[in-house]
Design an enzyme around this catalytic site. Structure first.
Site, PDB file in Angstrom:
ATOM      1  N   LYS A  14       0.138  51.397  61.964  1.00 16.53           N
ATOM      2  CA  LYS A  14      -1.044  50.561  61.685  1.00 16.53           C
ATOM      3  C   LYS A  14      -2.224  51.381  61.175  1.00 16.53           C
ATOM      4  CE  LYS A  14      -1.943  48.625  65.621  1.00 16.53           C
ATOM      5  NZ  LYS A  14      -0.849  49.103  66.478  1.00 16.53           N
ATOM      6  N   ARG A  89      -5.469  41.345  69.560  1.00 15.34           N
ATOM      7  CA  ARG A  89      -4.232  41.746  70.211  1.00 15.34           C
ATOM      8  C   ARG A  89      -3.774  40.704  71.223  1.00 15.34           C
ATOM      9  NH1 ARG A  89      -4.778  47.704  69.389  1.00 15.34           N
ATOM     10  NH2 ARG A  89      -2.968  48.739  70.266  1.00 15.34           N
ATOM     11  N   ARG A 128       5.128  61.674  67.671  1.00 16.38           N
ATOM     12  CA  ARG A 128       3.667  61.774  67.590  1.00 16.38           C
ATOM     13  C   ARG A 128       3.118  62.486  68.835  1.00 16.38           C
ATOM     14  NH1 ARG A 128       0.218  56.333  66.689  1.00 16.38           N
ATOM     15  NH2 ARG A 128       0.212  56.046  68.922  1.00 16.38           N
ATOM     16  N   ARG A 139      -2.712  62.073  71.541  1.00 20.20           N
ATOM     17  CA  ARG A 139      -3.283  60.975  72.315  1.00 20.20           C
ATOM     18  C   ARG A 139      -2.719  60.959  73.718  1.00 20.20           C
ATOM     19  NH1 ARG A 139      -3.416  55.621  68.693  1.00 20.20           N
ATOM     20  NH2 ARG A 139      -3.180  54.778  70.794  1.00 20.20           N
ATOM     21  N   ARG A 150       3.129  50.365  76.782  1.00 21.09           N
ATOM     22  CA  ARG A 150       2.387  49.798  75.643  1.00 21.09           C
ATOM     23  C   ARG A 150       3.287  48.881  74.813  1.00 21.09           C
ATOM     24  NH1 ARG A 150       0.859  54.952  73.109  1.00 21.09           N
ATOM     25  NH2 ARG A 150      -0.024  53.796  71.375  1.00 21.09           N
TER      26      ARG A 150
HETATM   27  P1  AMP Z   1      -4.755  51.626  69.204  1.00 20.07           P
HETATM   28  O1  AMP Z   1      -5.524  52.791  68.653  1.00 20.07           O
HETATM   29  O2  AMP Z   1      -4.900  50.407  68.332  1.00 20.07           O
HETATM   30  O3  AMP Z   1      -3.337  51.959  69.516  1.00 20.07           O
HETATM   31  O4  AMP Z   1      -5.452  51.245  70.606  1.00 20.07           O
HETATM   32  C1  AMP Z   1      -5.476  52.160  71.677  1.00 20.07           C
HETATM   33  C2  AMP Z   1      -5.901  51.481  72.952  1.00 20.07           C
HETATM   34  O5  AMP Z   1      -7.211  50.905  72.798  1.00 20.07           O
HETATM   35  C3  AMP Z   1      -5.021  50.318  73.412  1.00 20.07           C
HETATM   36  O6  AMP Z   1      -3.866  50.738  74.121  1.00 20.07           O
HETATM   37  C4  AMP Z   1      -5.998  49.555  74.293  1.00 20.07           C
HETATM   38  O7  AMP Z   1      -6.185  50.191  75.543  1.00 20.07           O
HETATM   39  C5  AMP Z   1      -7.310  49.680  73.506  1.00 20.07           C
HETATM   40  N1  AMP Z   1      -7.433  48.595  72.512  1.00 20.07           N
HETATM   41  C6  AMP Z   1      -7.379  48.699  71.159  1.00 20.07           C
HETATM   42  N2  AMP Z   1      -7.506  47.504  70.556  1.00 20.07           N
HETATM   43  C7  AMP Z   1      -7.637  46.597  71.565  1.00 20.07           C
HETATM   44  C8  AMP Z   1      -7.790  45.188  71.615  1.00 20.07           C
HETATM   45  N3  AMP Z   1      -7.828  44.438  70.508  1.00 20.07           N
HETATM   46  N4  AMP Z   1      -7.882  44.611  72.850  1.00 20.07           N
HETATM   47  C9  AMP Z   1      -7.846  45.324  73.970  1.00 20.07           C
HETATM   48  N5  AMP Z   1      -7.676  46.648  73.999  1.00 20.07           N
HETATM   49  C10 AMP Z   1      -7.583  47.297  72.814  1.00 20.07           C
END
Ligand code: AMP
Length: 200
Positions: A14, A89, A128, A139, A150
């Site tokens: 993404k 999400r 990763r 990360r 996740r």
């Molecule tokens: P990402 O970088 O998109 O993989 O997001 C990393 C983390 O940020 C996720 O595992 C959540 O803990 C938080 N996060 C990101 N986007 C959202 C969202 N739309 N709603 C809730 N938590 C989010």
């Protein structure tokens, strides 16, 4: 000018695709995960509230997340369109987004779903974990147990967005496997199809 959301499971690419597609569209790529991670790094109040959720691979509560998105979309660069990466999400967040956009009299143009099968996702996330993301950043949530969690959170809470956007005629599914350039080309073709479908 386009308003697009991009969703797909962790490891689907993404972040990478969001930056590339947004650049081609000339709109900002807005990653909610990135916003949270920078608040955590800067130890802001928001960062302190969000951190336990990020560390555990859980979703940050909708009230916090929707407020962050509201602030970000109110910034001038988002007036000319945007690509939201990782938001919504949940179906509840998607309703929240619809409400936010309606306040300014605009609508989403397309919801892009990146499809990658689970075996490939696990493989990508584990690699990763060792080498870091595209920017070489490791990360904390790319830990084996957190990765599985996740993926489960995605299946339960985010995957229903597919039906939600399909019902609104906004969904475009893209195969997320293959070369990065190919996936971007598929996404651009899907966006073009979505736009002409809407204007016809
Ligand atoms: P990402 O970088 O998109 O993989 O997001 C990393 C983390 O940020 C996720 O595992 C959540 O803990 C938080 N996060 C990101 N986007 C959202 C969202 N739309 N709603 C809730 N938590 C989010």
């Amino acid at each position: 000018m386009l308003r697009v959301v991009l969703f797909g499971p962790p490891g689907a690419g993404k972040g990478t695709q969001a930056r590339r597609i947004a650049e081609r569209l000339g709109v900002p790529a807005i990653s909610i995960g990135e916003i949270f991670r920078s608040h955590v790094a800067e130890r802001t109040d928001l960062g302190r509230r969000a951190q336990p959720y990020l560390d555990a691979g859980n979703l940050v509560p909708d009230e916090i997340t929707v407020a962050v998105v509201r602030d970000r979309l109110a910034q001038p660069d988002a007036k000319a369109g945007f690509l939201l990466d990782g938001f919504p999400r949940t179906v509840h967040q998607a309703d929240g987004l619809r409400g936010l956009l309606a306040e300014t009299g605009v609508r989403l143009d397309c919801a892009l779903e990146l499809i990658v099968d689970e075996e490939e996702l696990v493989r990508r996330l584990f690699s990763r974990r060792l080498s870091g993301d595209v920017a070489g950043v490791r990360r904390k949530d790319d830990h084996p147990n957190t990765i599985r969690h996740r993926l489960a959170v995605y299946r339960e809470q985010t995957a229903p967005l597919s039906e939600y956007y399909e019902a609104q005629g906004l969904l475009m599914r893209i195969n997320g496997t293959g070369a990065v350039e190919e996936v971007t080309d598929r996404a651009m073709a899907a966006l073009q199809a979505a736009v002409s479908r809407r204007s016809s």
